[in-house]
Design a protein around this motif. Structure first.
Motif, short mmCIF file in Angstrom:
data_model
loop_
_atom_site.label_atom_id
_atom_site.label_comp_id
_atom_site.label_asym_id
_atom_site.label_seq_id
_atom_site.Cartn_x
_atom_site.Cartn_y
_atom_site.Cartn_z
N PHE A 49 48.19 -26.16 17.93
CA PHE A 49 48.86 -27.17 17.65
C PHE A 49 49.05 -27.76 16.19
N THR A 50 50.07 -27.93 15.78
CA THR A 50 50.32 -28.41 14.31
C THR A 50 51.46 -29.43 14.55
N ASN A 51 51.52 -30.43 13.68
CA ASN A 51 52.83 -31.41 13.55
C ASN A 51 53.28 -31.79 12.32
N GLY A 52 54.47 -32.41 12.07
CA GLY A 52 54.83 -32.79 10.91
C GLY A 52 56.57 -33.14 11.10
N CYS A 53 56.85 -33.75 9.91
CA CYS A 53 58.30 -34.11 10.02
C CYS A 53 59.07 -32.97 9.91
N PHE A 54 58.63 -31.98 8.90
CA PHE A 54 59.30 -30.63 8.77
C PHE A 54 60.87 -30.87 8.28
N ASP A 55 60.98 -31.84 7.38
CA ASP A 55 62.22 -32.20 6.90
C ASP A 55 62.64 -31.45 5.59
N ILE B 108 60.16 -44.37 9.71
CA ILE B 108 58.77 -45.23 9.65
C ILE B 108 58.10 -44.69 8.58
N LEU B 109 57.77 -43.38 8.61
CA LEU B 109 56.83 -42.77 7.88
C LEU B 109 57.20 -42.59 6.48
N LYS B 110 58.32 -42.02 6.27
CA LYS B 110 59.20 -41.67 4.86
C LYS B 110 60.09 -42.46 4.34
N GLY B 111 60.52 -43.47 5.18
CA GLY B 111 61.69 -44.45 4.43
C GLY B 111 63.12 -44.09 5.12
N GLU B 112 63.97 -45.25 5.02
CA GLU B 112 65.32 -45.38 5.47
C GLU B 112 66.09 -44.21 5.22
N ASN C 249 58.05 -34.86 14.19
CA ASN C 249 58.28 -36.28 14.37
C ASN C 249 59.87 -36.48 14.58
N SER C 250 60.05 -37.45 15.41
CA SER C 250 61.64 -37.89 15.66
C SER C 250 62.01 -38.44 14.54
N ASP C 251 63.25 -38.60 14.69
CA ASP C 251 64.18 -39.46 13.33
C ASP C 251 63.70 -40.67 13.31
N GLU C 252 63.39 -41.25 14.24
CA GLU C 252 63.19 -42.61 14.34
C GLU C 252 61.37 -42.75 13.62
N SER D 64 56.99 -29.55 -1.66
CA SER D 64 56.90 -30.72 -1.13
C SER D 64 58.32 -31.16 -0.96
N THR D 65 58.68 -31.58 0.41
CA THR D 65 60.07 -32.07 0.59
C THR D 65 60.21 -33.26 -0.30
N THR D 66 59.42 -34.22 -0.58
CA THR D 66 59.54 -35.38 -1.56
C THR D 66 59.80 -34.84 -2.81
N LYS D 67 59.07 -33.99 -3.26
CA LYS D 67 59.24 -33.40 -4.59
C LYS D 67 60.67 -32.79 -4.73
N ILE D 68 61.16 -31.85 -3.67
CA ILE D 68 62.13 -31.24 -3.71
C ILE D 68 63.48 -32.35 -3.90
N ILE D 69 63.23 -33.51 -3.17
CA ILE D 69 64.42 -34.53 -2.95
C ILE D 69 64.45 -35.36 -4.44
N ASN D 70 63.38 -35.48 -4.96
CA ASN D 70 63.22 -36.29 -6.14
C ASN D 70 63.92 -35.61 -7.34
#
Length: 156
Positions: A27-33, A65-69, A58-61, A146-152
């Motif tokens: 089992f592993t988990n994450g947002c995988f956005d 909560i974890l990453k911001g609106e 992780n669900s959209d909701e 990193s997804t955040t790095k890619i977005i930024n």
């Protein structure tokens, strides 16, 4: 909910109860956005450690909560579909909580796998898995992804 590899927790429990008990359930988990090479690396490495790999998504909701609106970039259905395309992934379950603790306790995997940005002792569900005879593995991250790095970088 059953759509290919996207299964409810109950469907996954049924599926793993039908698997030979000599097989290792991972089992592993994450947002995988925005799936990227770092995610692919983690999932490929996770699959090397088990026979049946479950991804807790992780669900959209919970992503909000974890990453911001402004997140997730892709909705949970699309993220689950993308993960399901990987041959290493045997099942995907969407959970609607900040942590996967309940789904881990429900499925009771043999091995809990997370990326190297976590310490074993701090991984949600690690104590439960170990107390139930399982193990916890930390996989080294692929540097630079990193997804955040890619977005930024795209916003600049």
């Amino acid at each position: 909910m059953s759509e290919g590899k996207l299964l409810s927790e109950q469907e996954i429990l049924k599926k793993i109860s039908d698997i030979d008990n000599k097989k290792i359930i991972g089992f592993t988990n994450g947002c995988f956005d925005l799936l990227h090479e770092g995610h692919f690396h983690l999932i490929r490495e996770a699959k090397k450690r088990c026979d049946f790999l479950i991804i807790g998504l992780n669900s959209d909701e919970s992503v909000k909560i974890l990453k911001g609106e402004s997140r997730p970039i892709e909705n949970q259905k699309q993220r689950a579909k993308n993960l399901s395309k990987m041959k290493e992934v045997d099942a995907v379950a969407i959970f609607n909580a900040e942590t996967p603790e309940n789904i881990i306790k429900y499925l009771n995997p043999d091995i809990l796998i997370k990326g190297g940005d976590y310490n074993k002792a701090d991984i949600v569900g690690s104590k439960f898995v170990i107390e139930n005879g399982g193990s916890v593995e930390v996989i080294d991250l692929l540097p630079g992804f990193s997804t955040t790095k890619i977005i930024n970088e795209r916003i600049k």
